[in-house]
Design a protein around this motif. Structure first.
Motif, PDB file in Angstrom:
ATOM      1  N   ARG A 193       2.999   4.055   4.475  1.00 13.07           N
ATOM      2  CA  ARG A 193       4.957   5.126   5.663  1.00 13.07           C
ATOM      3  C   ARG A 193       5.149   5.384   4.916  1.00 13.07           C
ATOM      4  O   ARG A 193       5.049   6.598   5.102  1.00 13.07           O
ATOM      5  N   THR A 243       4.156  -2.381  15.432  1.00  8.76           N
ATOM      6  CA  THR A 243       3.902  -1.210  13.158  1.00  8.76           C
ATOM      7  C   THR A 243       4.123  -0.208  14.419  1.00  8.76           C
ATOM      8  O   THR A 243       3.869   0.302  13.228  1.00  8.76           O
ATOM      9  N   PHE A 281      -4.379   1.757  12.985  1.00  8.46           N
ATOM     10  CA  PHE A 281      -3.481   0.648  11.459  1.00  8.46           C
ATOM     11  C   PHE A 281      -4.348  -0.661  11.804  1.00  8.46           C
ATOM     12  O   PHE A 281      -4.469  -1.900  11.297  1.00  8.46           O
ATOM     13  N   GLN A 326       8.380  -6.925  17.405  1.00  3.55           N
ATOM     14  CA  GLN A 326       9.017  -8.763  17.450  1.00  3.55           C
ATOM     15  C   GLN A 326       8.943  -9.615  18.135  1.00  3.55           C
ATOM     16  O   GLN A 326       8.367 -10.654  18.451  1.00  3.55           O
ATOM     17  N   ASP A 329       9.874 -11.321   9.122  1.00  2.16           N
ATOM     18  CA  ASP A 329       8.529 -11.890  10.111  1.00  2.16           C
ATOM     19  C   ASP A 329       7.635 -13.436   9.421  1.00  2.16           C
ATOM     20  O   ASP A 329       7.302 -14.061   9.432  1.00  2.16           O
ATOM     21  N   TYR A 364      11.904  -5.050   4.299  1.00  5.17           N
ATOM     22  CA  TYR A 364      12.798  -6.376   5.087  1.00  5.17           C
ATOM     23  C   TYR A 364      12.169  -6.698   6.515  1.00  5.17           C
ATOM     24  O   TYR A 364      11.963  -7.600   6.626  1.00  5.17           O
ATOM     25  N   ASP A 411      -6.163  -4.189  11.491  1.00  2.00           N
ATOM     26  CA  ASP A 411      -5.757  -4.836  10.579  1.00  2.00           C
ATOM     27  C   ASP A 411      -6.330  -6.245  11.365  1.00  2.00           C
ATOM     28  O   ASP A 411      -5.829  -7.294  10.602  1.00  2.00           O
ATOM     29  N   HIS A 413      10.835  -1.628   6.349  1.00  2.00           N
ATOM     30  CA  HIS A 413       9.271  -2.247   6.700  1.00  2.00           C
ATOM     31  C   HIS A 413       9.048  -3.288   5.758  1.00  2.00           C
ATOM     32  O   HIS A 413       8.560  -4.744   6.249  1.00  2.00           O
ATOM     33  N   ARG A 440       1.891  -9.809   0.007  1.00  2.00           N
ATOM     34  CA  ARG A 440       1.643  -8.768  -0.580  1.00  2.00           C
ATOM     35  C   ARG A 440       1.356  -9.659  -2.156  1.00  2.00           C
ATOM     36  O   ARG A 440       1.299  -9.604  -2.938  1.00  2.00           O
ATOM     37  N   LYS A 442       0.892  -1.523  -0.310  1.00  2.00           N
ATOM     38  CA  LYS A 442      -0.181  -0.153   0.323  1.00  2.00           C
ATOM     39  C   LYS A 442       0.364   1.314  -0.094  1.00  2.00           C
ATOM     40  O   LYS A 442       0.167   2.294  -0.992  1.00  2.00           O
TER      41      LYS A 442
HETATM   42  C1  GRG Z   1      11.177  -9.350  11.498  1.00  2.00           C
HETATM   43  C2  GRG Z   1      12.230  -7.618  12.974  1.00  2.00           C
HETATM   44  C3  GRG Z   1      11.248  -7.802  12.188  1.00  2.00           C
HETATM   45  C4  GRG Z   1       9.655  -7.222  12.535  1.00  2.00           C
HETATM   46  C5  GRG Z   1       8.699  -7.165  12.080  1.00  2.00           C
HETATM   47  C6  GRG Z   1       6.163  -5.062  11.521  1.00  2.00           C
HETATM   48  C7  GRG Z   1       6.796  -6.556  11.577  1.00  2.00           C
HETATM   49  C8  GRG Z   1       7.728  -6.763  12.660  1.00  2.00           C
HETATM   50  C9  GRG Z   1       5.865  -7.455  10.673  1.00  2.00           C
HETATM   51  C10 GRG Z   1       4.687  -7.839   9.880  1.00  2.00           C
HETATM   52  C11 GRG Z   1       3.474  -9.126  10.484  1.00  2.00           C
HETATM   53  C12 GRG Z   1       2.509  -8.196  10.378  1.00  2.00           C
HETATM   54  C13 GRG Z   1       1.308  -8.690   9.330  1.00  2.00           C
HETATM   55  C14 GRG Z   1       2.518  -7.236  11.592  1.00  2.00           C
HETATM   56  C15 GRG Z   1       0.548  -6.315  11.343  1.00  2.00           C
HETATM   57  C16 GRG Z   1       0.972  -5.314  10.827  1.00  2.00           C
HETATM   58  C17 GRG Z   1       1.640  -4.722   9.108  1.00  2.00           C
HETATM   59  C18 GRG Z   1       2.870  -4.674   9.828  1.00  2.00           C
HETATM   60  C19 GRG Z   1       0.551  -5.219   7.903  1.00  2.00           C
HETATM   61  C20 GRG Z   1       2.207  -4.877   6.352  1.00  2.00           C
HETATM   62  O1  GRG Z   1       1.923  -3.834   6.732  1.00  2.00           O
HETATM   63  P1  GRG Z   1       1.044  -3.039   5.802  1.00  2.00           P
HETATM   64  O2  GRG Z   1      -0.373  -3.640   5.676  1.00  2.00           O
HETATM   65  O3  GRG Z   1       1.164  -4.217   4.284  1.00  2.00           O
HETATM   66  O4  GRG Z   1       1.435  -1.597   5.400  1.00  2.00           O
HETATM   67  P2  GRG Z   1       1.843  -3.748   2.892  1.00  2.00           P
HETATM   68  O5  GRG Z   1       2.507  -4.594   2.427  1.00  2.00           O
HETATM   69  O6  GRG Z   1       0.369  -3.012   2.333  1.00  2.00           O
HETATM   70  O7  GRG Z   1       3.120  -2.399   2.406  1.00  2.00           O
END
Ligand code: GRG
Length: 303
Positions: free
Chosen positions: A48, A190, A226, A160, A84, A79, A230, A77, A96, A45
């Motif tokens: 950020r 997040t 957000f 995390q 994750d 990475y 989610d 993000h 995605r 999306k």
């Molecule tokens: C591995 C150090 C490390 C950190 C991971 C942010 C995170 C920490 C993990 C993501 C897991 C997750 C699904 C969290 C829910 C909220 C989130 C960050 C969703 C994904 O972000 P979006 O919706 O994704 O902005 P897009 O694909 O749209 O960029």
């Protein structure tokens, strides 16, 4: 320009800037360049980077000055999503709308591509915008500190780590404790990067400290909204719309806002966050900026 057109225009600029900022051969091996590109261009999306540019604009700055920070935040993000999804973390095979990087390139390359994106983010922040103007250099240094703090052990990585611990059934506490712990975990996992996106935009846009602090506080509310949405989408969403496996959190027995409060109350909580964010932005004198519209987009999104 309506918000949809604004979003599309900003996204197009971001896509071009991301592609230009990514290292490519012969500077780096084709394998790692391909892996980074695979995940980075899988159609997220761009919340950020959009937030970062909108924040610079809202405070009266030039969004172009914030574009390197916007790209760096999307690198970080991406990475975080790659790592994750690894078998050692969430072990997910879809992200995605595509197979995850470790599925197509192997775990080793997924780890390296994540490491490279994190490191390249800071190379980009240090390098651009290219300037000798001491005021802009000072803003860049401040942004590097903000982004590092948000990504590191006190920010996203720390969140995390809390998430890993919360996934262990023996660590589940009373409902009240769970709600506080959930909020604290998401604020780091997040929320920190979303705050950093808005703050970096305000800093590069030349805002004063009072405005930066209010933008940061408003972004904390946006980050919580957000995350709540989610969680709701994880329960309600279809895999095709979400682009990832829905229902994973509930299946894994993880605490979520939807599970703790129910869908309707969780949605009301997200809307209340956006109202608080709007009030903070109004206090900063930027109540009618795109930042408010981004808040509405966050709560009304379907993926
Ligand atoms: C591995 C150090 C490390 C950190 C991971 C942010 C995170 C920490 C993990 C993501 C897991 C997750 C699904 C969290 C829910 C909220 C989130 C960050 C969703 C994904 O972000 P979006 O919706 O994704 O902005 P897009 O694909 O749209 O960029």
């Amino acid at each position: 320009m309506d918000f949809h057109q604004y979003l599309e225009a900003r996204r197009a600029e971001i896509e071009a800037a991301l592609a230009a900022a990514l290292p490519s051969p012969p500077a780096c091996p084709a394998s790692v360049a391909r892996a980074m590109l695979y995940s980075l261009t899988a159609g997220g999306k761009r919340l950020r980077p959009v937030l970062c540019l909108a924040s610079a604009e809202a405070v009266g700055g030039d969004p172009a000055q914030a574009m390197p920070a916007a790209c760096a935040l999307e690198f970080i993000h991406t990475y975080s999503l790659i790592h994750d999804d690894l078998p050692a973390m969430d072990n997910d095979t879809m992200r995605r709308g595509r197979p995850t990087l470790h599925v197509v390139a192997g775990e080793g390359m997924a780890i390296l591509a994540g490491d490279a994106l994190l490191t390249e983010a800071f190379a980009l922040l240090a390098r651009e915008p290219v300037t000798t103007d001491p005021a802009i250099v000072a803003r860049k240094v401040r942004v590097i500190g903000v982004v590092a703090g948000a990504a590191g052990a006190a920010g996203m990585v720390g969140g995390q780590a809390l998430d890993l611990a919360a996934s262990e059934p023996e660590h589940a506490g009373t409902p009240a404790f769970e709600a506080d712990a959930l909020r604290a975990m998401h604020a780091k996992k997040t929320g920190a990067l979303i705050r950093a996106a808005a703050s970096a935009g305000a800093i590069m846009g030349g805002a004063d400290d009072t405005v930066i602090a209010r933008v940061d506080a408003a972004a904390a509310e946006l980050g919580l909204a957000f995350q709540i949405v989610d969680d709701v989408l994880d329960v309600e969403g279809a895999a095709a719309t979400l682009g990832k496996t829905p229902g994973k959190d509930a299946t894994a027995g993880k605490p979520t806002y939807a599970a703790l409060y129910g869908i309707d109350e969780a949605r009301r909580m997200a809307a209340a966050c956006i109202d608080r964010a709007d009030a903070l932005l109004a206090e900063a004198g930027i109540g009618h900026s795109r930042l408010s519209e981004i808040g509405r987009w966050i709560v009304n999104r379907s993926h």
